[in-house]
Enzyme design. Structure first.
Site, PDB file in Angstrom:
ATOM      1  N   GLU A 158       0.306 151.510 -52.321  1.00 34.03           N
ATOM      2  CA  GLU A 158       0.531 152.377 -51.163  1.00 34.03           C
ATOM      3  C   GLU A 158      -0.801 153.046 -50.830  1.00 34.03           C
ATOM      4  OE1 GLU A 158       2.574 156.132 -51.833  1.00 34.03           O
ATOM      5  OE2 GLU A 158       3.535 155.945 -49.884  1.00 34.03           O
ATOM      6  N   CYS A 172       5.239 158.671 -45.917  1.00 31.24           N
ATOM      7  CA  CYS A 172       5.887 157.793 -46.894  1.00 31.24           C
ATOM      8  C   CYS A 172       6.364 156.505 -46.237  1.00 31.24           C
ATOM      9  CB  CYS A 172       7.042 158.519 -47.569  1.00 31.24           C
ATOM     10  SG  CYS A 172       8.253 159.178 -46.409  1.00 31.24           S
ATOM     11  N   LYS A 197       8.973 174.821 -54.259  1.00 27.96           N
ATOM     12  CA  LYS A 197       7.550 174.778 -54.624  1.00 27.96           C
ATOM     13  C   LYS A 197       6.810 173.752 -53.772  1.00 27.96           C
ATOM     14  CE  LYS A 197       5.148 172.262 -57.520  1.00 27.96           C
ATOM     15  NZ  LYS A 197       3.815 172.181 -56.883  1.00 27.96           N
ATOM     16  N   GLU A 252      12.612 161.285 -53.640  1.00 33.47           N
ATOM     17  CA  GLU A 252      12.123 160.621 -52.417  1.00 33.47           C
ATOM     18  C   GLU A 252      10.669 160.264 -52.682  1.00 33.47           C
ATOM     19  OE1 GLU A 252      13.556 159.946 -49.506  1.00 33.47           O
ATOM     20  OE2 GLU A 252      15.481 160.918 -49.815  1.00 33.47           O
TER      21      GLU A 252
HETATM   22  P1  NAD Z   1       2.562 164.092 -55.899  1.00 29.77           P
HETATM   23  O1  NAD Z   1       3.617 163.322 -56.577  1.00 29.77           O
HETATM   24  O2  NAD Z   1       1.228 164.137 -56.483  1.00 29.77           O
HETATM   25  O3  NAD Z   1       2.998 165.622 -55.714  1.00 29.77           O
HETATM   26  C1  NAD Z   1       4.208 165.995 -55.069  1.00 29.77           C
HETATM   27  C2  NAD Z   1       4.669 167.313 -55.619  1.00 29.77           C
HETATM   28  O4  NAD Z   1       5.036 167.136 -56.978  1.00 29.77           O
HETATM   29  C3  NAD Z   1       3.625 168.425 -55.614  1.00 29.77           C
HETATM   30  O5  NAD Z   1       4.269 169.636 -55.301  1.00 29.77           O
HETATM   31  C4  NAD Z   1       3.117 168.414 -57.052  1.00 29.77           C
HETATM   32  O6  NAD Z   1       2.593 169.660 -57.456  1.00 29.77           O
HETATM   33  C5  NAD Z   1       4.386 168.070 -57.810  1.00 29.77           C
HETATM   34  N1  NAD Z   1       4.188 167.412 -59.105  1.00 29.77           N
HETATM   35  C6  NAD Z   1       3.165 166.626 -59.508  1.00 29.77           C
HETATM   36  N2  NAD Z   1       3.364 166.199 -60.775  1.00 29.77           N
HETATM   37  C7  NAD Z   1       4.560 166.690 -61.158  1.00 29.77           C
HETATM   38  C8  NAD Z   1       5.341 166.585 -62.357  1.00 29.77           C
HETATM   39  N3  NAD Z   1       4.916 165.887 -63.414  1.00 29.77           N
HETATM   40  N4  NAD Z   1       6.533 167.203 -62.401  1.00 29.77           N
HETATM   41  C9  NAD Z   1       6.996 167.899 -61.331  1.00 29.77           C
HETATM   42  N5  NAD Z   1       6.301 168.061 -60.193  1.00 29.77           N
HETATM   43  C10 NAD Z   1       5.102 167.462 -60.104  1.00 29.77           C
HETATM   44  O7  NAD Z   1       2.563 163.514 -54.403  1.00 29.77           O
HETATM   45  P2  NAD Z   1       1.594 163.890 -53.208  1.00 29.77           P
HETATM   46  O8  NAD Z   1       0.283 163.256 -53.481  1.00 29.77           O
HETATM   47  O9  NAD Z   1       1.685 165.363 -52.935  1.00 29.77           O
HETATM   48  O10 NAD Z   1       2.339 163.176 -51.992  1.00 29.77           O
HETATM   49  C11 NAD Z   1       2.102 161.859 -51.613  1.00 29.77           C
HETATM   50  C12 NAD Z   1       3.215 160.956 -52.112  1.00 29.77           C
HETATM   51  O11 NAD Z   1       4.477 161.441 -51.672  1.00 29.77           O
HETATM   52  C13 NAD Z   1       3.105 159.558 -51.548  1.00 29.77           C
HETATM   53  O12 NAD Z   1       3.373 158.618 -52.544  1.00 29.77           O
HETATM   54  C14 NAD Z   1       4.205 159.521 -50.491  1.00 29.77           C
HETATM   55  O13 NAD Z   1       4.655 158.241 -50.167  1.00 29.77           O
HETATM   56  C15 NAD Z   1       5.240 160.360 -51.127  1.00 29.77           C
HETATM   57  N6  NAD Z   1       6.187 160.855 -50.115  1.00 29.77           N
HETATM   58  C16 NAD Z   1       7.483 160.382 -50.101  1.00 29.77           C
HETATM   59  C17 NAD Z   1       8.376 160.784 -49.111  1.00 29.77           C
HETATM   60  C18 NAD Z   1       9.794 160.267 -49.049  1.00 29.77           C
HETATM   61  O14 NAD Z   1      10.620 160.870 -48.355  1.00 29.77           O
HETATM   62  N7  NAD Z   1      10.159 159.186 -49.694  1.00 29.77           N
HETATM   63  C19 NAD Z   1       7.957 161.685 -48.134  1.00 29.77           C
HETATM   64  C20 NAD Z   1       6.640 162.125 -48.164  1.00 29.77           C
HETATM   65  C21 NAD Z   1       5.775 161.715 -49.171  1.00 29.77           C
END
Ligand code: NAD
Length: 470
Positions: A371, A274, A167, A240
């Site tokens: 962040e 990230c 997803k 992650e």
């Molecule tokens: P987000 O957490 O809002 O969303 C990520 C994904 O999770 C989306 O597909 C979203 O629909 C889903 N999601 C949201 N709430 C959920 C829940 N309660 N249960 C299950 N799924 C849920 O993050 P974002 O805004 O899309 O991405 C940015 C964040 O991702 C930043 O904090 C960034 O640092 C982090 N990130 C981490 C890595 C890593 O490898 N450590 C890599 C890239 C991004």
């Protein structure tokens, strides 16, 4: 443009749809189906049916399948990159790199051997540790690098004999849906299912009784919710999450030599990475020179639409993130910190924020503590390196960090004291298929890539044999 979900190797619609916005205009440019609970159940059922035959295949057969996935990424690189830039905003060259990198990393992971480990071999006993696939893996990805961040968990899941339901973020669903379409003739039906949907679909995946593991990439806040939802079924998890990476720059570096590298590590993808450098601690003796060199790099950057070949920095990916970043900018301006370049928002449509370098920032400000995930970089001053290490570690995040110095032995000693998953010396953001990546503290649970990452998609099983029956 016409997009469909992939369930059991077939195109699938849904009762609801998602609107997808071009971040360089702020306008909706496409729609796609949004899966609900019924589509999720169908996808999980298809993945579960496919699991039996898929797990029977040898690693060599599954490695060959991953090679075919990589081939599809390469053959369709341009089409996928153009679509990725349209929905995500990043410059086209970086989208091309993302697709290529997904292919290379996938092949790199599928080249890793996973063998049973013999623990005891004696006249009486043989004890070995084997690794078995878990079942169905739910993969949830964010909007900053949807294909690259799908490739790691997807290859890990499929190569180790699991099947998957993938997803993407509702902000960037299209390239992932398109990849699902392209892979329909390449993988057996049900091995990979792709569902677009909102946060509630992710939550339903984390709670689903027939999903065995969640590989989640996203924010710390959502990661905690995934862990809570997964508790009901004791799912295996790889999380992650976000980072607030510090780069510590020692007094012996040439500011002009390191500034381009630090700038790229902080601002690539407009800081929406990230493991981007999110805070710099510079020794006081080079502080002003480094600030000036970083500001000069920022002035060279070309902010614009990702599709324009001269663009080096694209827009912020979505409105919510744009509002968060611009609020941080306004707060930083009010605080009296020195904005060395950028800082003024262009009066054009789209979510554009210019690269902004900020000096003399208060350590307790949100720009330093949180962040930012955007193109605003605080540069902080230190005199004593012990103080810099303490401040770098004084955070709930622990993804990665770096130390910059001509004295690599001293830098390595300092880097080894950073409370992170990856500590770099004289570089930042370097990863490889054979090297584990993941976060310490609240930046995550588990590791992606490498043999360590692959084994986290498998259940260790001990086979203990007493060689005499009586
Ligand atoms: P987000 O957490 O809002 O969303 C990520 C994904 O999770 C989306 O597909 C979203 O629909 C889903 N999601 C949201 N709430 C959920 C829940 N309660 N249960 C299950 N799924 C849920 O993050 P974002 O805004 O899309 O991405 C940015 C964040 O991702 C930043 O904090 C960034 O640092 C982090 N990130 C981490 C890595 C890593 O490898 N450590 C890599 C890239 C991004």
């Amino acid at each position: 443009m016409d997009f469909s979900l992939t369930i059991n190797g077939q195109a699938h619609g849904a009762g609801q749809s998602l609107e997808v916005v071009d971040p360089s205009t702020g306008e909706v440019f496409a729609r796609c189906p949004a899966a609900g609970p019924a589509e999720l159940d169908q996808a999980v059922a298809a993945a579960r049916r496919a699991f039996g035959p898929w797990r029977q295949r040898s690693f060599a057969e599954r490695r060959a399948a991953i090679s075919r996935v990589a081939e599809v990424l390469r053959v369709h690189q341009e089409e996928l990159a153009v679509l990725l830039t349209r929905e995500q905003g990043k410059p086209l060259g970086q989208s091309r790199d993302e697709i290529t990198r997904a292919a290379t990393q996938s092949e790199g992971m599928a080249a890793i051997a996973i063998e049973p480990e013999v623990i005891v071999e004696s006249a009486e006993r043989h004890i070995e540790l084997r690794y078995e696939p878990l079942g169905v893996v739910g993969i949830i990805t964010p909007w900053n690098a949807p294909i690259n961040l799908a490739a790691g968990p997807l290859t890990s899941a499929l190569y180790t004999g699991n099947t998957a339901v993938l997803k993407p973020s509702p902000h960037t669903p299209l390239t992932t849906l398109r990849l699902g379409e392209l892979l329909r003739p390449v993988l057996p039906a049900g091995v990979l299912n792709v569902l677009a949907g909102g946060d509630e679909l992710g939550a339903a995946m984390a709670a689903h009784p027939h999903i065995d593991k969640i590989a989640f990439t996203g924010s710390v806040e959502a990661g905690k919710k995934v862990m809570a939802s997964a508790a009901g079924t004791l799912k295996r998890l790889t999380l992650e999450l976000g980072g607030n990476d510090a780069a510590i720059v020692l007094e012996d570096v040439d500011p002009l030599a390191v500034a381009p590298k630090l700038f790229f590590a902080a601002f690539v993808n407009s800081g929406q990475v990230c493991m981007a450098v999110k805070r710099i601690y510079a020794h006081e003796s080079i502080y002003e020179a480094l600030c000036a060199a970083l500001a000069a790099e920022a002035r060279k950057a070309k902010l614009g639409r990702g599709a324009d070949p001269s663009t080096t920095l694209g827009p912020i990916q979505n409105r919510e993130q744009y509002e968060r970043v611009t609020a941080l900018l306004a707060e930083t301006r009010r605080s009296g910190a020195r904005i060395l370049c950028g800082g003024e928002l262009p009066q054009t449509p789209g979510y554009f924020v210019p690269p902004t370098v900020v000096a003399d920032v208060d350590e307790t400000s949100r720009l330093v503590q949180e962040e930012q995930f955007g193109p605003i970089l605080p540069v902080l001053r230190f005199r004593d390196v012990e103080d810099a290490i303490r401040r770098a570690n004084d955070t709930r995040y622990g993804l990665s960090g770096s130390v910059w110095s001509r004295d690599t032995a001293r830098a390595a000693e300092i880097a080894a004291r950073l409370e992170v998953g990856t500590a770099w010396v004289n570089q930042h953001r370097t990863t490889a298929a054979t090297v584990p990546f993941g976060g310490a503290k609240e930046s995550g649970v588990g590791r992606q890539y490498s043999v360590l990452g692959l084994k986290s998609y498998m259940e260790p099983r001990v086979l203990s044999i007493l060689k005499s029956a009586g």
